[in-house]
Each structure stands twice: as C-alpha cells, then as structure tokens.
Write an enzyme that holds these catalytic residues in place. Structure first.
Site, short mmCIF file in Angstrom:
data_model
loop_
_atom_site.label_atom_id
_atom_site.label_comp_id
_atom_site.label_asym_id
_atom_site.label_seq_id
_atom_site.Cartn_x
_atom_site.Cartn_y
_atom_site.Cartn_z
N ASP A 133 0.96 -1.17 0.01
CA ASP A 133 -0.11 0.14 0.19
C ASP A 133 0.97 1.28 0.07
O ASP A 133 2.04 1.17 0.20
CB ASP A 133 -0.94 -0.17 1.14
CG ASP A 133 -1.90 1.09 1.20
OD1 ASP A 133 -2.28 1.36 0.37
OD2 ASP A 133 -1.84 1.94 2.28
N SER A 134 0.13 2.49 -0.43
CA SER A 134 1.01 3.53 -0.22
C SER A 134 1.49 3.99 1.26
O SER A 134 2.14 4.86 1.68
CB SER A 134 0.05 4.71 -0.85
OG SER A 134 -1.08 4.83 -0.05
N TYR A 159 -0.67 8.71 -2.39
CA TYR A 159 -0.63 8.31 -3.85
C TYR A 159 -1.49 9.06 -4.65
O TYR A 159 -1.65 9.21 -5.88
CB TYR A 159 -0.60 6.86 -4.30
CG TYR A 159 0.53 6.16 -3.76
CD1 TYR A 159 1.66 6.57 -3.50
CD2 TYR A 159 0.86 4.74 -4.14
CE1 TYR A 159 3.03 5.77 -3.14
CE2 TYR A 159 1.66 3.97 -4.19
CZ TYR A 159 2.69 4.31 -3.54
OH TYR A 159 4.10 3.62 -3.40
N GLY A 160 -2.84 9.47 -3.84
CA GLY A 160 -3.96 9.72 -4.32
C GLY A 160 -3.74 10.85 -5.24
O GLY A 160 -4.45 10.94 -6.35
N CYS A 196 -3.76 -0.71 -2.10
CA CYS A 196 -3.85 0.60 -2.27
C CYS A 196 -5.04 0.56 -3.55
O CYS A 196 -4.73 0.31 -4.66
CB CYS A 196 -2.86 1.37 -2.82
SG CYS A 196 -2.88 2.96 -3.24
N ASN A 197 -6.04 1.41 -3.15
CA ASN A 197 -7.16 1.42 -4.66
C ASN A 197 -6.62 2.36 -5.51
O ASN A 197 -6.71 2.05 -6.87
CB ASN A 197 -8.29 2.11 -4.10
CG ASN A 197 -9.13 1.43 -3.11
OD1 ASN A 197 -10.09 1.10 -3.66
ND2 ASN A 197 -8.75 1.01 -1.91
N THR A 198 -5.72 3.39 -5.31
CA THR A 198 -5.09 4.21 -6.53
C THR A 198 -4.19 3.46 -7.18
O THR A 198 -3.94 3.62 -8.48
CB THR A 198 -4.44 5.24 -5.79
OG1 THR A 198 -5.19 6.06 -4.76
CG2 THR A 198 -3.97 6.59 -6.87
N GLU A 219 -6.37 9.10 9.43
CA GLU A 219 -4.84 8.85 10.23
C GLU A 219 -4.79 9.39 11.66
O GLU A 219 -4.09 9.00 12.43
CB GLU A 219 -3.75 9.27 9.25
CG GLU A 219 -3.84 8.36 8.04
CD GLU A 219 -2.25 8.19 7.40
OE1 GLU A 219 -1.44 8.97 7.90
OE2 GLU A 219 -2.20 7.60 6.27
N CYS A 250 -11.08 3.26 -0.92
CA CYS A 250 -9.74 3.88 -0.54
C CYS A 250 -9.46 3.09 0.92
O CYS A 250 -10.32 2.67 1.44
CB CYS A 250 -10.02 5.27 -0.13
SG CYS A 250 -8.51 5.95 0.60
N THR A 251 -8.23 2.68 0.93
CA THR A 251 -7.81 1.91 2.12
C THR A 251 -8.30 2.40 3.34
O THR A 251 -8.53 1.57 4.40
CB THR A 251 -6.34 1.74 2.13
OG1 THR A 251 -5.66 2.89 1.96
CG2 THR A 251 -5.71 0.95 1.04
N HIS A 252 -8.38 3.75 3.61
CA HIS A 252 -8.72 4.51 4.77
C HIS A 252 -10.19 4.41 5.30
O HIS A 252 -10.49 4.72 6.34
CB HIS A 252 -8.26 5.82 4.94
CG HIS A 252 -6.74 6.22 4.70
ND1 HIS A 252 -5.94 5.66 3.90
CD2 HIS A 252 -5.59 6.44 5.83
CE1 HIS A 252 -4.65 5.74 4.02
NE2 HIS A 252 -4.58 6.30 5.18
#
Ligand code: DGL
Length: 268
Positions: A10-11, A42-43, A73-75, A152, A184-186
């Site tokens: 992931d980023s 990365y977004g 990571c989705n991006t 975060e 998105c991961t978050h």
C-alpha cells in the site's frame, strides 16, 4: 510454494485494513506487508509516478518471496494492476474488481456510489469495471481527499469528520444511490461514521473485505502451510506507522523494518 508468504503493498498505513481482513481469512499464512510511507499519498500523484512506485513495491515483495501480490492501495490498483499482472511471475490482484463485483451483486436500484482518492476517481477504474459487469448500472463518483488525514488522525467520531463526510456525500445521496463502494484503504476506518451519515438503507461495500474473499477463491484455506507470521516493512516513519497500526489492528507491531526501495537496501 505454499510456504511462501502472501505479499501486500500500500502507499502507507491504510492498507492495513486489507491486511486485517486477509489475516482474519488466512490465520496460518505468512504475510509480508510493505507500506510506502516515504512517498504517501499516492492519491494526488500522476499515473506515471504511481505506476513506477507500484512496480518498485511489488518487486520488493517478490524479493521477499511473495507467492501472490495483493495491491491494497485503490489508487495503485486503479492505474498499475494490468502492468503488474503482465510483468510479474506471480499472480497479482487489486481491490477494484472484487469491490465492483460485490457492489453489482448488492445494488437493487442499479445506482452505485464510489468514493476514493482523486487518482482513483479520475481513473474511472471502478466505473469501467462496473459497466463491464452490468451495463445498466449507473455510477456516481466523488473524490474525498480529506478523509485520509482524518482517518489517520484517529478522528472516527469527530464532528469535523461527520461534517466532511456529509459534504462529500451530498451529491451521491441526491442521486439516491443504494450502494456505496468505500474505494480507499482508509475509509473502512470511518465505516461507522459513513454509515451514520448515509443511513441504514445504503449498503457500504468494503473493498478490503471483498479482496480478501477473492484471495480465498485463488488461495484456498487448505493451501496454508505457514505459521501465520507477519513481516512489516515501511519506507519511512516507523513510529507513526506503529502508532496508527496499533489502532487499526489492535495489536502492537514489534517486527517492523525500514527499507529504502530506491537503493533496495535496508536502512535499519
Ligand atoms: N492507499 C490510498 C488508496 O487506497 C489512500 C492513501 C493515498 O492517497 O496514498 O487509494
């Protein structure tokens, strides 16, 4: 082969939402996780840059013996999946296809919302995948860049987070979506806050859960021969990673190594 680890990258720290689901599904598999904390986010970055980073990250996991690579990571999944699948000697899966499949099988009115980073939304990767699966679905997308720092920061219950979610989701709610992909991961970290804003009639699709189910189809449970060991690597800021990771995973991460992918050697 079976003893080799699953590789996840992931980023940064957000991909631990994917790690968490995969760990749950595969308690005996060894997992190597790489978070590119030196180069996150990365977004907002260009596709060329995100692809170049993704290739380096995947190669690092290969060096660590990964038998399969999961792009958490989705991006990265949006822009680099095909390139990685074509160039790597092991299977590579991303989060877009599993998330899109789940959404298509979930929606009743055919109106699906997607939230993600600017890069993910700009790429239209989810929309393309959805229309490949089901032509008559309508897709409504919204980039929500502020949600990454809020997650975060640990502001899951903060009024600022609720307000921000409301503001971003207003146009999607006006379109009467019945399914929302957390692209998105978050965002799984903010799942409860998002569900409160959208109400119980909208189903949230967690890409982290969806990719872990897809992995199970490729790598059945009986294949497990490891001892369920975790190896975490980051490219910077180990302390911050440890701190956020303990919130996401509810465990203390002891084995964490900082690496410099540019040089491919360990800093510590
Ligand atoms: N991991 C990224 C994603 O899922 C979010 C954070 C970033 O912008 O790097 O798209």
């Amino acid at each position: 082969m079976n003893k080799r680890p699953i590789g996840i990258f992931d980023s940064g720290v957000g991909g631990l939402t994917v790690f968490r689901e995969i760990r749950k599904q595969f308690p005996k598999e060894d997992i190597v996780y790489f978070g590119d904390t030196a180069r996150v986010p990365y977004g907002p970055k260009s596709y060329t840059t995100v692809s170049a980073y993704s290739i380096q990250n995947a190669r690092f996991l290969l060096q660590r013996g990964a038998k399969i690579i999961v792009i958490a990571c989705n991006t990265s999944s949006s822009v680099a999946l095909k390139q990685l699948q074509d160039s790597l000697p092991v299977p590579v899966i991303g989060v877009i296809e599993p998330g899109a499949k789940t959404a298509v099988s979930t929606t009743r009115n055919g109106k699906i919302g997607i939230i993600g980073t600017e890069g993910t939304i700009r790429s239209k990767a989810y929309s393309r995948e959805i229309s490949n699966l089901k032509k008559d679905c309508r897709v409504f997308s919204q980039a929500c860049p502020l949600l990454v720092p809020l997650a975060e920061e640990g502001w899951e219950d903060h009024p600022v987070t609720t307000l921000t979610i409301k503001e971003y989701l207003k146009p999607l709610l006006e379109e009467e979506i019945d399914t929302l992909i957390l692209g998105c991961t978050h965002y799984p970290i903010l799942k409860e806050a998002i569900q409160k804003v959208v109400g119980d009639n909208i189903v949230l699709v967690d890409s982290a859960e969806a990719v872990s189910k897809q992995l199970y189809e490729i790598l059945p449970d009986k294949e497990n021969e490891g001892i369920g060991e975790d190896h975490f690597f980051v490219s910077d800021n180990e302390d911050k990673f440890r701190q956020i990771a303990s919130r996401i995973l509810n465990i203390k991460i002891s084995k964490l190594i900082k690496v410099n992918l540019g040089e491919s050697w360990y800093l510590s």
